[in-house]
Scaffold this active site. Structure first.
Site, short mmCIF file in Angstrom:
data_model
loop_
_atom_site.label_atom_id
_atom_site.label_comp_id
_atom_site.label_asym_id
_atom_site.label_seq_id
_atom_site.Cartn_x
_atom_site.Cartn_y
_atom_site.Cartn_z
N GLU A 68 -46.71 -11.79 -10.24
CA GLU A 68 -48.09 -11.60 -9.75
C GLU A 68 -49.03 -11.61 -10.95
OE1 GLU A 68 -48.53 -7.76 -7.93
OE2 GLU A 68 -50.68 -8.01 -7.59
N PRO A 85 -57.25 -17.52 -2.29
CA PRO A 85 -58.62 -17.76 -1.84
C PRO A 85 -59.68 -17.45 -2.89
CG PRO A 85 -57.66 -15.84 -0.75
CD PRO A 85 -56.54 -16.55 -1.45
N ASN A 86 -60.68 -18.31 -2.89
CA ASN A 86 -61.89 -18.19 -3.73
C ASN A 86 -61.67 -18.52 -5.20
OD1 ASN A 86 -63.71 -17.37 -1.59
ND2 ASN A 86 -62.51 -15.49 -1.54
N ARG A 120 -67.89 -18.26 -10.03
CA ARG A 120 -67.70 -17.02 -9.27
C ARG A 120 -67.70 -15.80 -10.20
NH1 ARG A 120 -61.96 -14.90 -6.80
NH2 ARG A 120 -62.82 -13.15 -5.63
N ASN A 135 -51.28 -15.95 -8.22
CA ASN A 135 -52.48 -15.12 -8.08
C ASN A 135 -52.90 -15.20 -6.62
OD1 ASN A 135 -54.90 -13.82 -8.02
ND2 ASN A 135 -55.78 -14.86 -9.80
N ARG A 185 -61.06 -1.60 -10.73
CA ARG A 185 -62.17 -2.07 -9.90
C ARG A 185 -62.29 -1.22 -8.62
NH1 ARG A 185 -61.74 -8.34 -9.29
NH2 ARG A 185 -63.80 -7.95 -8.37
N TYR A 225 -64.53 -12.66 -13.70
CA TYR A 225 -63.42 -13.63 -13.68
C TYR A 225 -63.44 -14.63 -14.83
CZ TYR A 225 -62.68 -11.75 -9.01
OH TYR A 225 -62.44 -10.91 -7.95
N ALA A 256 -57.54 -12.21 -2.87
CA ALA A 256 -57.69 -11.01 -2.04
C ALA A 256 -56.50 -10.80 -1.10
CB ALA A 256 -58.98 -11.09 -1.23
N HIS A 311 -53.31 -11.65 -12.25
CA HIS A 311 -54.72 -11.50 -11.92
C HIS A 311 -55.55 -11.70 -13.18
CE1 HIS A 311 -53.79 -9.98 -7.96
NE2 HIS A 311 -52.89 -9.20 -8.52
C1 DHK Z 1 -58.68 -12.37 -7.72
C2 DHK Z 1 -59.29 -12.11 -6.54
O1 DHK Z 1 -59.82 -13.10 -5.82
C3 DHK Z 1 -59.47 -10.74 -6.05
O2 DHK Z 1 -59.51 -10.67 -4.64
C4 DHK Z 1 -58.43 -9.79 -6.59
C5 DHK Z 1 -57.97 -11.32 -8.47
C6 DHK Z 1 -58.33 -9.92 -8.09
C7 DHK Z 1 -58.02 -11.62 -9.96
O3 DHK Z 1 -58.46 -10.76 -10.75
O4 DHK Z 1 -57.59 -12.70 -10.37
O5 DHK Z 1 -58.75 -8.46 -6.23
#
Ligand code: DHK
Length: 147
Positions: free
Chosen positions: A100, A11-12, A19, A76, A109, A24, A79, A102
């Site tokens: 995994e 998500p996101n 974002r 990835n 964080r 990121y 959340a 990120h």
């Molecule tokens: C991406 C997200 O959307 C967060 O919810 C994670 C992760 C970290 C990233 O760093 O890619 O906490």
């Protein structure tokens, strides 16, 4: 045999580029996918890159990865990393290795990000290297195949 890998984002992550770029990075997810595909091609592999905001869809993609001929999954979970026992179970139940990844370093964080529900089910984790985390995750899966 074609080396096929699945690259999943949760998500996101479709909003990468806009974002919170200080956290990121400024690359879009499409740009990251192109970079991972180029890296895969340089290693004789191909990737199928997908994103979903829905936990169940990610569960289904992970569960089908082996049947669809993928040798591993770069994941990835966004959340869902911190909340999803469904993803933990899906990774445990699937028959290919999952790494995994990120973009940020969740351990540096907010406290809620320090716990990963999926980590115990994964073969390993790459975090904190921005878009390179995806490439490094794929590289780890490719290296793990070599005795
Ligand atoms: C991406 C997200 O959307 C967060 O919810 C994670 C992760 C970290 C990233 O760093 O890619 O906490």
């Amino acid at each position: 045999m074609t080396l096929r890998y699945l690259v999943l984002s949760g998500p996101n992550l479709h909003r990468l580029g806009r974002r919170e770029p200080t956290i990121y990075g400024s690359q879009t997810l499409a740009e990251i996918h192109a970079m991972v595909a180029e890296f895969a091609a340089s290693r004789g592999a191909i990737v199928d890159c997908r994103q979903s905001n829905h936990e169940g869809e990610l569960v289904e993609w992970i569960g089908a990865a082996g049947d669809e001929g993928f040798l591993g999954v770069v994941l990835n979970p966004g959340a869902y990393t911190h909340t999803s026992y469904a993803l933990y179970d899906a990774i445990r139940a699937c028959d290919v290795p999952v790494v995994e990844v990120h973009l940020s370093n969740p351990d540096a964080r907010e406290p809620f990000r320090r716990r990963s529900c999926v980590a115990p089910a994964c073969v390993g984790r790459v975090a904190g290297f921005g878009a390179h985390s995806y490439r490094l995750g794929l590289e780890a899966l490719l290296l793990a195949r070599t005795p």
